[in-house]
Design an enzyme around this catalytic site. Structure first.
Site, short mmCIF file in Angstrom:
data_model
loop_
_atom_site.label_atom_id
_atom_site.label_comp_id
_atom_site.label_asym_id
_atom_site.label_seq_id
_atom_site.Cartn_x
_atom_site.Cartn_y
_atom_site.Cartn_z
CD GLN A 96 -22.63 14.44 34.13
OE1 GLN A 96 -21.29 14.77 34.35
NE2 GLN A 96 -23.50 14.71 33.31
CG ASN A 97 -28.47 17.89 36.55
OD1 ASN A 97 -27.43 18.14 36.07
ND2 ASN A 97 -29.45 17.91 36.00
CG HIS A 113 -21.20 14.97 39.85
ND1 HIS A 113 -21.02 15.74 38.59
CD2 HIS A 113 -20.24 13.95 39.70
CE1 HIS A 113 -20.19 15.21 37.78
NE2 HIS A 113 -19.55 14.13 38.39
CB CYS A 124 -19.56 12.47 63.30
SG CYS A 124 -21.08 13.24 62.67
CB CYS A 145 -19.64 15.08 66.22
SG CYS A 145 -19.17 15.95 64.65
N GLY A 181 -28.57 16.46 28.13
CA GLY A 181 -28.15 17.87 28.67
C GLY A 181 -26.70 17.78 29.31
P1 OAD Z 1 -22.49 21.49 31.19
O1 OAD Z 1 -22.78 23.00 31.64
O2 OAD Z 1 -20.98 21.15 30.86
O3 OAD Z 1 -23.34 21.25 29.92
C1 OAD Z 1 -24.52 21.64 29.70
C2 OAD Z 1 -25.15 20.97 28.37
O4 OAD Z 1 -26.57 21.02 28.34
C3 OAD Z 1 -24.37 21.19 27.04
O5 OAD Z 1 -24.13 20.08 26.27
C4 OAD Z 1 -25.46 21.97 26.58
O6 OAD Z 1 -25.66 22.06 25.03
C5 OAD Z 1 -26.87 21.58 26.97
N1 OAD Z 1 -27.96 22.39 27.22
C6 OAD Z 1 -27.95 23.50 27.81
N2 OAD Z 1 -29.28 24.12 27.94
C7 OAD Z 1 -30.09 22.95 27.52
C8 OAD Z 1 -31.53 22.68 27.34
N3 OAD Z 1 -32.39 23.97 27.72
N4 OAD Z 1 -32.07 21.68 26.87
C9 OAD Z 1 -31.07 20.69 26.64
N5 OAD Z 1 -29.65 20.85 26.67
C10 OAD Z 1 -29.34 22.01 26.99
O7 OAD Z 1 -23.20 20.71 32.44
P2 OAD Z 1 -22.96 19.15 32.60
O8 OAD Z 1 -22.26 18.47 31.57
O9 OAD Z 1 -23.76 18.58 33.44
O10 OAD Z 1 -19.46 18.79 38.16
O11 OAD Z 1 -21.43 19.55 33.65
C11 OAD Z 1 -21.07 18.18 34.22
C12 OAD Z 1 -20.31 18.47 35.38
O12 OAD Z 1 -19.39 19.56 35.32
C13 OAD Z 1 -21.33 19.02 36.49
O13 OAD Z 1 -21.84 17.81 37.12
C14 OAD Z 1 -20.15 19.73 37.63
C15 OAD Z 1 -19.71 20.47 36.42
O14 OAD Z 1 -18.21 20.86 36.73
C16 OAD Z 1 -19.17 18.86 39.62
O15 OAD Z 1 -19.49 19.78 40.11
C17 OAD Z 1 -18.20 17.76 39.91
#
Ligand code: OAD
Length: 240
Positions: A96-97, A113, A124, A145, A181
Site C-alpha cells: 500500500q506504500n 495505491h 492524455c 499533450c 506494518g
Molecule cells: P497506518 O498508518 O494505518 O498503520 C501503520 C501500521 O504500522 C500500524 O499497524 C502500526 O502498528 C504499524 N507500525 C508503525 N511503526 C512500525 C514499525 N516501525 N514497524 C512495524 N510496524 C509499525 O498505515 P497503513 O495501514 O499502511 O491509503 O495505511 C493504509 C492506507 O491508509 C495507506 O495506504 C493510505 C492511508 O490512507 C491511501 O492513501 C489510499
C-alpha cells in the site's frame, strides 16, 4: 509460524514497513494525516477544488523520497522474493506504500495505491517517472499533450486500488499470507487477511500494535519491522 510447507506467499505491506526508514505512518502519533483532513489532501474532490494545496502536500512527500533509504525489512523482503524466484516459488509483494523503498532494496512490488515517484496526466493518461521536480509550488506540465498540471500517480480515497484481481488470485493460491506494518483499516485491502484465512493460508501479521482485523488464528509478531522481518523471512525460507 505454522509448520506448513511454503508453496507460495503473498506479502502485504503498509506504512509501518517504511517507518524505520523515517517515513511517517498515517495513523500513529505524528502520523501524516495529523493536522490535515484526508478530504483536504487525498481525494479527487480535493484535487479538483484546490490542486495547489494537494500538490504541496504530495511534493513534500516526493521530496522526502529522494533522501529515504530502505531499512532491513525492505532488504529482507527483497531477499525473500529473490530466493523464492530462484526456487520457482511464487512470491508477490503487494504494498500500500507509495514510496519506492522496496525497489531501492531490489524488490519488484505491486503498488496497489500507486507510486509517489510517478506523475500522471489526467488528460492524455501519460505516466512519467519524475523525482526531479519536487518544488512545492511549481506544477509539472505534460510533455505529451501540454496539459498544465500532472497529478501524483497515487490512488486517492474514492478511487479503486490497482491490480486487485491479480493480488486476490495470488492470495487464493497462497500457502502463506504475511501482513507487515498495516493497521487493517483501509478497505478493500484490509479484507485481504480475511480472504487469505478463508482460502486456507497460514496468516502471519507483523506490526507495532495489533491491527483491527487480527483474529485468534493469526500468528502475530509484535515489534519494529526492521528488527522482526529479517527473522520472519528466514523462517519463511526455512519452511520451503
Ligand atoms: P497506518 O498508518 O494505518 O498503520 C501503520 C501500521 O504500522 C500500524 O499497524 C502500526 O502498528 C504499524 N507500525 C508503525 N511503526 C512500525 C514499525 N516501525 N514497524 C512495524 N510496524 C509499525 O498505515 P497503513 O495501514 O499502511 O491509503 O495505511 C493504509 C492506507 O491508509 C495507506 O495506504 C493510505 C492511508 O490512507 C491511501 O492513501 C489510499
Amino acid at each position: 509460524m505454522s509448520a506448513r510447507p511454503l508453496r507460495s506467499v503473498v506479502v502485504l505491506s503498509g506504512a509501518g514497513l517504511s517507518a524505520d526508514s523515517g517515513l511517517p505512518t498515517f495513523r500513529g502519533a505524528g502520523g501524516l494525516w495529523e493536522g490535515q483532513r484526508i478530504e483536504d489532501v487525498a481525494t479527487p474532490e480535493a484535487w479538483a477544488r484546490d490542486p495547489a494545496r494537494v500538490w504541496r502536500f504530495y511534493q513534500l512527500r516526493r521530496a522526502a523520497l529522494r533522501e529515504a533509504q530502505p531499512n532491513a525489512a525492505h532488504v529482507a523482503l527483497a531477499r525473500l522474493q529473490r530466493e523464492l524466484a530462484a526456487l520457482r516459488v511464487a512470491c508477490l509483494l503487494a504494498t500500500q506504500n507509495v514510496d519506492d523503498l522496496l525497489e531501492k532494496a531490489g524488490a519488484e512490488p505491486v503498488h496497489v495505491h500507486g507510486s509517489l515517484a510517478h506523475l500522471r496526466c489526467e488528460r492524455c493518461g501519460r505516466v512519467v517517472r519524475d523525482l526531479e521536480h519536487v518544488e512545492p509550488d511549481v506544477a509539472v506540465s505534460c510533455a505529451g499533450c501540454s496539459a498544465p498540471r500532472l497529478r501524483p500517480d497515487v490512488v486517492w480515497f474514492g478511487e479503486v486500488p490497482r491490480e486487485m484481481p491479480r493480488v486476490e488470485d495470488a492470495i487464493r493460491a497462497a500457502s502463506h499470507f504475511v501482513a507487515i506494518g498495516t493497521s487493517g483499516q483501509v478497505w478493500p485491502v484490509a479484507g485481504w487477511l480475511a480472504l487469505a484465512r478463508a482460502c486456507g493460508a497460514a496468516t502471519i501479521v507483523q506490526a507495532l500494535d495489533e491491527p483491527e482485523n487480527l483474529q485468534p488464528g493469526d500468528v502475530f509478531r509484535a515489534g519494529r519491522a526492521a528488527d522482526v522481518v529479517p527473522g520472519l523471512v528466514d523462517e519463511l525460507l526455512a519452511a520451503r
